[in-house]
Design a protein around this motif. Structure first.
Motif, PDB file in Angstrom:
ATOM      1  N   ARG A  11      62.651  13.436 -11.428  1.00  0.00           N
ATOM      2  CA  ARG A  11      61.720  13.197 -10.330  1.00  0.00           C
ATOM      3  C   ARG A  11      62.400  13.393  -8.976  1.00  0.00           C
ATOM      4  O   ARG A  11      61.807  13.922  -8.065  1.00  0.00           O
ATOM      5  N   THR A  12      63.626  12.952  -8.831  1.00  0.00           N
ATOM      6  CA  THR A  12      64.359  13.150  -7.589  1.00  0.00           C
ATOM      7  C   THR A  12      64.521  14.640  -7.309  1.00  0.00           C
ATOM      8  O   THR A  12      64.414  15.073  -6.163  1.00  0.00           O
ATOM      9  N   GLU A  13      64.741  15.421  -8.331  1.00  0.00           N
ATOM     10  CA  GLU A  13      64.879  16.871  -8.175  1.00  0.00           C
ATOM     11  C   GLU A  13      63.579  17.514  -7.695  1.00  0.00           C
ATOM     12  O   GLU A  13      63.598  18.588  -7.125  1.00  0.00           O
ATOM     13  N   ARG A  14      62.451  16.859  -7.911  1.00  0.00           N
ATOM     14  CA  ARG A  14      61.151  17.431  -7.521  1.00  0.00           C
ATOM     15  C   ARG A  14      60.654  16.877  -6.180  1.00  0.00           C
ATOM     16  O   ARG A  14      59.476  16.938  -5.874  1.00  0.00           O
ATOM     17  N   VAL A  15      61.589  16.375  -5.382  1.00  0.00           N
ATOM     18  CA  VAL A  15      61.290  15.879  -4.040  1.00  0.00           C
ATOM     19  C   VAL A  15      61.956  16.808  -3.034  1.00  0.00           C
ATOM     20  O   VAL A  15      63.132  17.152  -3.171  1.00  0.00           O
ATOM     21  N   LEU A  16      61.199  17.212  -2.031  1.00  0.00           N
ATOM     22  CA  LEU A  16      61.729  18.054  -0.964  1.00  0.00           C
ATOM     23  C   LEU A  16      62.003  17.183   0.252  1.00  0.00           C
ATOM     24  O   LEU A  16      61.135  16.406   0.683  1.00  0.00           O
ATOM     25  N   SER A 131      57.477  21.092 -10.416  1.00  0.00           N
ATOM     26  CA  SER A 131      58.728  21.664 -10.912  1.00  0.00           C
ATOM     27  C   SER A 131      59.706  21.855  -9.758  1.00  0.00           C
ATOM     28  O   SER A 131      59.320  21.842  -8.584  1.00  0.00           O
ATOM     29  N   VAL A 132      60.959  22.063 -10.112  1.00  0.00           N
ATOM     30  CA  VAL A 132      61.989  22.356  -9.120  1.00  0.00           C
ATOM     31  C   VAL A 132      61.687  23.697  -8.452  1.00  0.00           C
ATOM     32  O   VAL A 132      61.887  23.858  -7.246  1.00  0.00           O
ATOM     33  N   ALA A 133      61.171  24.659  -9.201  1.00  0.00           N
ATOM     34  CA  ALA A 133      60.820  25.961  -8.630  1.00  0.00           C
ATOM     35  C   ALA A 133      59.740  25.821  -7.559  1.00  0.00           C
ATOM     36  O   ALA A 133      59.811  26.463  -6.504  1.00  0.00           O
ATOM     37  N   GLU A 134      58.750  24.973  -7.808  1.00  0.00           N
ATOM     38  CA  GLU A 134      57.711  24.714  -6.798  1.00  0.00           C
ATOM     39  C   GLU A 134      58.336  24.088  -5.559  1.00  0.00           C
ATOM     40  O   GLU A 134      58.010  24.450  -4.433  1.00  0.00           O
ATOM     41  N   ARG A 135      59.217  23.121  -5.764  1.00  0.00           N
ATOM     42  CA  ARG A 135      59.898  22.492  -4.634  1.00  0.00           C
ATOM     43  C   ARG A 135      60.665  23.529  -3.828  1.00  0.00           C
ATOM     44  O   ARG A 135      60.589  23.568  -2.603  1.00  0.00           O
ATOM     45  N   ASP A 136      61.397  24.389  -4.504  1.00  0.00           N
ATOM     46  CA  ASP A 136      62.208  25.390  -3.815  1.00  0.00           C
ATOM     47  C   ASP A 136      61.355  26.398  -3.056  1.00  0.00           C
ATOM     48  O   ASP A 136      61.718  26.833  -1.967  1.00  0.00           O
ATOM     49  N   GLY A 137      60.196  26.747  -3.612  1.00  0.00           N
ATOM     50  CA  GLY A 137      59.284  27.640  -2.904  1.00  0.00           C
ATOM     51  C   GLY A 137      58.785  27.011  -1.614  1.00  0.00           C
ATOM     52  O   GLY A 137      58.705  27.667  -0.571  1.00  0.00           O
ATOM     53  N   HIS A 138      58.474  25.738  -1.674  1.00  0.00           N
ATOM     54  CA  HIS A 138      58.028  25.035  -0.467  1.00  0.00           C
ATOM     55  C   HIS A 138      59.166  24.872   0.537  1.00  0.00           C
ATOM     56  O   HIS A 138      58.942  24.918   1.742  1.00  0.00           O
ATOM     57  N   ARG A 139      60.387  24.700   0.055  1.00  0.00           N
ATOM     58  CA  ARG A 139      61.536  24.602   0.970  1.00  0.00           C
ATOM     59  C   ARG A 139      61.625  25.886   1.809  1.00  0.00           C
ATOM     60  O   ARG A 139      61.796  25.828   3.025  1.00  0.00           O
ATOM     61  N   GLY A 140      61.481  27.033   1.163  1.00  0.00           N
ATOM     62  CA  GLY A 140      61.522  28.299   1.897  1.00  0.00           C
ATOM     63  C   GLY A 140      60.398  28.409   2.907  1.00  0.00           C
ATOM     64  O   GLY A 140      60.609  28.819   4.053  1.00  0.00           O
TER      65      GLY A 140
END
Length: 161
Positions: A11-16, A131-140
Motif C-alpha cells: 500500500r505504501t508503494e501505491r502512494v504518490l 498499482s505501482v505503474a499507475e502511481r508512476d504514470g501519475h508521478r510523470g
C-alpha cells in the motif's frame, strides 16, 4: 503477521508523494489551484489543452476536467472536494472517466501549501493507486504539471498572464 507487513508495504508503494517549492506567495499558489482561469494553463501535461474545466469549490462540490492530448481521444476526469482551507489545504477525490462517462478507480488527493519566506512549499499526496505503474504514470503527469505551474506563477508575477 508477515502478511500484514506485506500488505502495508504494498500500500505504501501505491502512494504518490511530491513536494516542490514555488517562488510565489502562498495565496497566489492557492488561487492557481482553485481558479479556472489559472488551472487551464497548467493542470495537464505539456502539449495538452484543457477545453473544459469547472467545479463547485466547496466541501461536497463536484469538479470535472477534460484534457485534450496532442494525439488521441480526450481524457476526462472528475472528483469531489472533501476539504478546502484557503490558502493551506485542498483535499479532493480523483477518478478518470471511461468512454461512457463511468468513473474508474478513485484516489484521494491532498495538497498542502506551506509559507516558506515568500515562497510556497506544495506537498501533493495521492493515494491509493491500483498499482505501482499507475502511481508512476501519475508521478510523470504531476511533475509536468508542476513545471507548467511554475511557469504560470512566474508569468502572473511578471504581469504576463
Amino acid at each position: 503477521m508477515a502478511a500484514r507487513t506485506d500488505v502495508a508495504a504494498e500500500r505504501t508503494e501505491r502512494v504518490l508523494l511530491i513536494t516542490r517549492v514555488f517562488d510565489a506567495p502562498r495565496e497566489l499558489v492557492f488561487k492557481a489551484w482553485t481558479e479556472r482561469e489559472h488551472l487551464i494553463h497548467w493542470m495537464a501535461p505539456r502539449g495538452f489543452t484543457i477545453p473544459a474545466a469547472g467545479g463547485d469549490l466547496r466541501p461536497g462540490g463536484a469538479w470535472t476536467t477534460t484534457m485534450h492530448p496532442p494525439q488521441g481521444p480526450d481524457l476526462r476526469l472528475q472528483g469531489v472536494y472533501r476539504e478546502i482551507v484557503p490558502p493551506e489545504r485542498l483535499v479532493f477525490t480523483h477518478a478518470w472517466l471511461d468512454d461512457e462517462g463511468k468513473p474508474g478507480h478513485e484516489t484521494l488527493v491532498t495538497v498542502t501549501f506551506a509559507e516558506r519566506g515568500g515562497k510556497t512549499e506544495v506537498t501533493l499526496r495521492q493515494a491509493e493507486f491500483e498499482s505501482v505503474a499507475e502511481r508512476d504514470g501519475h508521478r510523470g503527469g504531476w511533475t509536468e504539471c508542476f513545471e507548467l505551474l511554475a511557469e504560470r506563477l512566474a508569468a502572473l508575477q511578471g504581469g504576463r498572464a
